[in-house]
Design a protein around this motif. Structure first.
Motif, PDB file in Angstrom:
ATOM      1  N   GLY A 142       0.818  -1.219   0.000  1.00 26.88           N
ATOM      2  CA  GLY A 142       0.000   0.000   0.000  1.00 26.88           C
ATOM      3  C   GLY A 142       0.847   1.262   0.000  1.00 26.88           C
ATOM      4  N   LYS A 143       1.965   1.244   0.709  1.00 28.78           N
ATOM      5  CA  LYS A 143       2.881   2.389   0.700  1.00 28.78           C
ATOM      6  C   LYS A 143       3.439   2.615  -0.695  1.00 28.78           C
ATOM      7  N   MET A 144       3.885   1.529  -1.333  1.00 30.05           N
ATOM      8  CA  MET A 144       4.473   1.652  -2.662  1.00 30.05           C
ATOM      9  C   MET A 144       3.456   2.146  -3.688  1.00 30.05           C
ATOM     10  N   LEU A 145       2.257   1.597  -3.629  1.00 26.12           N
ATOM     11  CA  LEU A 145       1.215   2.037  -4.562  1.00 26.12           C
ATOM     12  C   LEU A 145       0.778   3.468  -4.261  1.00 26.12           C
ATOM     13  N   GLY A 146       0.684   3.812  -2.978  1.00 26.03           N
ATOM     14  CA  GLY A 146       0.232   5.140  -2.602  1.00 26.03           C
ATOM     15  C   GLY A 146       1.226   6.231  -2.950  1.00 26.03           C
ATOM     16  N   ILE A 147       2.501   5.990  -2.671  1.00 29.20           N
ATOM     17  CA  ILE A 147       3.514   7.002  -2.961  1.00 29.20           C
ATOM     18  C   ILE A 147       3.734   7.140  -4.460  1.00 29.20           C
ATOM     19  N   SER A 148       3.804   6.016  -5.183  1.00 37.56           N
ATOM     20  CA  SER A 148       4.018   6.093  -6.632  1.00 37.56           C
ATOM     21  C   SER A 148       2.773   6.556  -7.377  1.00 37.56           C
ATOM     22  N   GLY A 149       1.611   6.545  -6.696  1.00 37.58           N
ATOM     23  CA  GLY A 149       0.366   6.956  -7.331  1.00 37.58           C
ATOM     24  C   GLY A 149      -0.104   8.317  -6.862  1.00 37.58           C
ATOM     25  N   VAL A 290      -0.023  10.762   4.182  1.00 33.23           N
ATOM     26  CA  VAL A 290      -0.616  10.111   5.357  1.00 33.23           C
ATOM     27  C   VAL A 290      -1.351   8.840   4.950  1.00 33.23           C
ATOM     28  N   SER A 291      -2.120   8.921   3.882  1.00 32.86           N
ATOM     29  CA  SER A 291      -2.853   7.754   3.401  1.00 32.86           C
ATOM     30  C   SER A 291      -1.905   6.641   2.970  1.00 32.86           C
ATOM     31  N   ALA A 292      -0.851   7.020   2.240  1.00 32.48           N
ATOM     32  CA  ALA A 292       0.121   6.023   1.780  1.00 32.48           C
ATOM     33  C   ALA A 292       0.780   5.304   2.956  1.00 32.48           C
ATOM     34  N   MET A 293       1.035   6.023   4.027  1.00 32.41           N
ATOM     35  CA  MET A 293       1.742   5.452   5.166  1.00 32.41           C
ATOM     36  C   MET A 293       0.833   4.673   6.113  1.00 32.41           C
ATOM     37  N   THR A 294      -0.486   4.818   5.980  1.00 34.21           N
ATOM     38  CA  THR A 294      -1.395   4.164   6.935  1.00 34.21           C
ATOM     39  C   THR A 294      -2.326   3.128   6.319  1.00 34.21           C
ATOM     40  N   ASN A 295      -2.471   3.103   4.991  1.00 40.75           N
ATOM     41  CA  ASN A 295      -3.495   2.216   4.421  1.00 40.75           C
ATOM     42  C   ASN A 295      -3.156   0.734   4.552  1.00 40.75           C
TER      43      ASN A 295
END
Length: 445
Positions: A142-149, A290-295
């Motif tokens: 989720g972090k990888m998808l969130g930060i790259s997205g 925040v979302s990327a780090m918590t999802n």
């Protein structure tokens, strides 16, 4: 063997993962930059081409979004023939489409180049989250998808606001829009070679190519092909829900992207570029992070639903307050809506197509969810100016608020993939998600 790639997916977050996020995120930077930049230079383009807002939105947005649809579907299908083979082609298409906008002299040329740019972006909407997910470990996917997205998309949008504001002091209007749009090629150029040099993903090597030798050499993973039993069939209802959630999200989100600087900022009495800069820097980008780090810990479904509800309620509040309170208060309410956007669907909505389906059709399912989102953008492109013209901004905001709240219900119907390995989904299907949920509920009793 329930998790054929467990050895790989249990690895800790490392430099390879971080490099993957940055390279995958470059395409999202291009998309965020270009769509926001196009909105920011709308006034200059209207003066240059002598076009109305509705006509110009067709030039700028319908052309690029049509390209997104074609690119997502074509490259979604081609992805089953190799992730690496096409990873870099998308960046090359984005480079050409963005750079050549500096030299257009007619609306038809602009439409063609933005379609070409959109083709590359649509391909990237499939390929980047696909490879990011398949390179990731289980706990940090989720972090990888969130930060790259989502994070990178809004960073691109933020950069476009800074560039437009800065160049606006030095360049005349007819040169400004050319320079701003063409500079969208820079992040795409920077990663073409890097993407072409990336190894094939472990999921592709095992589940599609069936190359155990390369899998062992590249990733030091040992598994036995005869023990890998893959799930047959997919849930069409889940795919439809995933595409529908992205469709509903993009209707509301892109209304702000396309017309916030030119319509909403004007209502607030704020310069359009400054308006976008404030919203992105103060509200959107921090909460994407925040979302990327918590999802991974809180779950995709819960955060997306909370985000949609917050977007809906604050949009309704915005409609009632506009023109009745100070510009600062109204801007704050709009900013809170952006927080919920970034906390929820603005970061997460693009995950579902790659996380819920097996490797062989993962490109196609991601392409279909992208199609849902792009149809939402097209709906906004044509519907938003008509709603504004016929019913005014109040009725338009009420409509968008109701749509967002409805999207929260759709989100809660989706299965939860957080912290479930992709290889477990590969061999067990969606039952793997239900099994993990049951184990989690049992552990909390």
């Amino acid at each position: 063997m329930e998790e054929p790639l467990k050895e790989y997916e249990e690895k800790k977050l490392n430099s390879f993962h971080i490099k993957t996020m940055l390279i995958a995120g470059a395409g999202q930077i291009v998309d965020g930059y270009d769509l926001t930049a196009a909105a920011l230079v709308t006034t200059s383009l209207m003066a240059y081409f002598g076009s109305s807002l509705l006509t110009l939105s067709t030039y700028l947005f319908a052309s690029i979004i049509s390209g997104n649809i074609v690119g997502a579907l074509i490259f979604g299908y081609l992805a089953k023939h190799g992730r690496k083979r096409f990873y870099g082609v998308d960046a090359a298409l984005m480079t050409l489409g963005a750079l050549l906008q500096a030299f257009v002299s007619s609306p038809s040329q602009l439409v063609f180049l933005r379609f070409l740019l959109g083709l590359g972006i649509g391909a990237d909407y499939v390929l980047s989250p696909l490879v990011a997910a398949e390179y990731s470990n289980r706990k940090d996917r989720g972090k990888m998808l969130g930060i790259s997205g989502g994070v990178m998309w809004n960073l691109g949008a933020l950069v476009s606001a800074v560039v437009t504001l800065t160049l606006g002091y030095f360049l005349p209007s007819d040169i400004l829009w050319r320079a701003v749009l063409a500079l969208g090629s820079v992040p795409a150029i920077s990663v073409i070679i890097a993407r072409r040099r990336y190894p094939e993903t472990p999921h592709y090597l095992l589940f599609i190519k069936r190359d155990l030798k390369e899998l062992g050499e590249r990733y030091n993973v040992r598994t036995f092909l005869e023990n890998v039993k893959r799930v047959s069939g997919i849930s069409l209802s889940v795919l439809l829900l995933a595409a529908l959630s992205w469709y509903l999200y993009d209707i509301g989100a892109y209304s702000g992207v396309f017309f916030g600087p030119s319509v909403i900022a004007q209502k607030l009495g704020i310069n359009g570029v400054l308006f976008e800069l404030i919203i992105l820097a103060a509200f959107s980008v921090p909460w994407n992070f925040v979302s990327a780090m918590t999802n991974d810990r809180l779950g995709r479904r819960k955060l997306q639903a909370i985000g949609f509800v917050g977007m809906g309620l604050t949009t309704l509040l915005f409609a009632f307050l506009l023109g009745k309170v100070s510009a600062i208060v109204t801007l704050l309410v709009y900013g809170i809506s952006s927080i919920f956007n970034s906390l929820g669907p603005g970061t997460i909505v693009g995950f579902w197509g790659v996380e819920l389906f097996p490797a062989e059709i993962r490109g196609v399912t991601q392409g279909i969810t992208v199609l849902g989102g792009r149809l939402g953008v097209l709906t906004t492109t044509f519907l938003f100016p008509i709603l504004l013209a016929d019913f005014g901004i109040f009725a338009t905001m009420i409509t968008l608020g109701v749509i967002a709240i409805g999207a929260a219900g759709v989100s809660m119907m989706l299965p939860e993939p957080a912290r479930v390995s992709l290889s477990k989904i590969e061999v067990s299907g969606l039952s793997a998600l239900r099994e993990v949920k049951a184990q989690s509920e049992e552990a909390t009793k």
